[in-house]
Design an enzyme around this catalytic site. Structure first.
Site, PDB file in Angstrom:
ATOM      1  N   ASN A 196       0.819  -1.208   0.000  1.00 43.15           N
ATOM      2  CA  ASN A 196       0.000   0.000   0.000  1.00 43.15           C
ATOM      3  C   ASN A 196       0.853   1.258   0.000  1.00 43.15           C
ATOM      4  O   ASN A 196       1.985   1.269   0.468  1.00 43.15           O
ATOM      5  CB  ASN A 196      -0.899   0.009   1.237  1.00 43.15           C
ATOM      6  CG  ASN A 196      -1.782  -1.205   1.295  1.00 43.15           C
ATOM      7  OD1 ASN A 196      -2.444  -1.536   0.326  1.00 43.15           O
ATOM      8  ND2 ASN A 196      -1.771  -1.892   2.412  1.00 43.15           N
ATOM      9  N   ASP A 197       0.249   2.345  -0.496  1.00 40.42           N
ATOM     10  CA  ASP A 197       0.914   3.643  -0.425  1.00 40.42           C
ATOM     11  C   ASP A 197       0.608   4.285   0.927  1.00 40.42           C
ATOM     12  O   ASP A 197      -0.057   3.693   1.778  1.00 40.42           O
ATOM     13  CB  ASP A 197       0.501   4.542  -1.601  1.00 40.42           C
ATOM     14  CG  ASP A 197      -0.972   4.914  -1.612  1.00 40.42           C
ATOM     15  OD1 ASP A 197      -1.645   4.763  -0.563  1.00 40.42           O
ATOM     16  OD2 ASP A 197      -1.444   5.369  -2.660  1.00 40.42           O
ATOM     17  N   ALA A 198       1.072   5.503   1.134  1.00 44.64           N
ATOM     18  CA  ALA A 198       0.892   6.178   2.420  1.00 44.64           C
ATOM     19  C   ALA A 198      -0.579   6.389   2.763  1.00 44.64           C
ATOM     20  O   ALA A 198      -0.944   6.478   3.931  1.00 44.64           O
ATOM     21  CB  ALA A 198       1.628   7.515   2.410  1.00 44.64           C
TER      22      ALA A 198
END
Length: 134
Positions: A7-9
């Site tokens: 996942n991204d931030a």
């Protein structure tokens, strides 16, 4: 099947990770059919490589989503197969695509030099796949 590192931030699954999810699903699918990719490499001297992909991204997966990925044979040739895969979170379709998988003769010396030659899919696997779609 949505680990934190995918996942991204913002907690959204990075689009390229769907290819990893699809790869994992194909491995598990083959295992459920009774075929270990490692045993095929060691005993039959063959392995599978991705020849092409075409994916559509429809809805984002998020951190801690439980994903389900399907695998369906669209066409089966002597040395390759075209698979259709979909990733779901519950009833929500996240991504789908076609993946062309090729069967290649494997010898470590050839692989190190990048010389992987197409070869027939093992007959036992072809028979198992054909029985899925009579």
């Amino acid at each position: 099947m949505s680990p934190r590192r995918s996942n991204d931030a913002g907690g959204v699954v990075f689009y390229a990770n769907y290819l990893k999810f699809f790869e994992r699903a194909r491995t598990e699918w083959l295992r459920e059919l009774g075929f270990s990719q490692e045993l095929m490499r060691l005993q039959d001297g063959v392995m599978f490589v991705v020849g092409s992909t075409q994916l559509r991204y429809l809805s984002p997966a998020r951190l801690d989503d439980l994903l389900q990925v399907s695998v369906e044979v669209r066409s089966l040739g002597r040395a390759s197969m075209l698979l259709f895969q979909q990733a779901f979170c519950g009833e929500r379709l996240l991504a789908e695509g076609e993946i062309r998988i090729g069967c290649v003769h494997f010898q470590s010396s050839q692989a190190q030099q990048g010389n992987l030659q197409a070869t027939r899919i093992p007959a036992s696997l072809t028979q198992a796949l054909t029985s899925l779609n009579p």
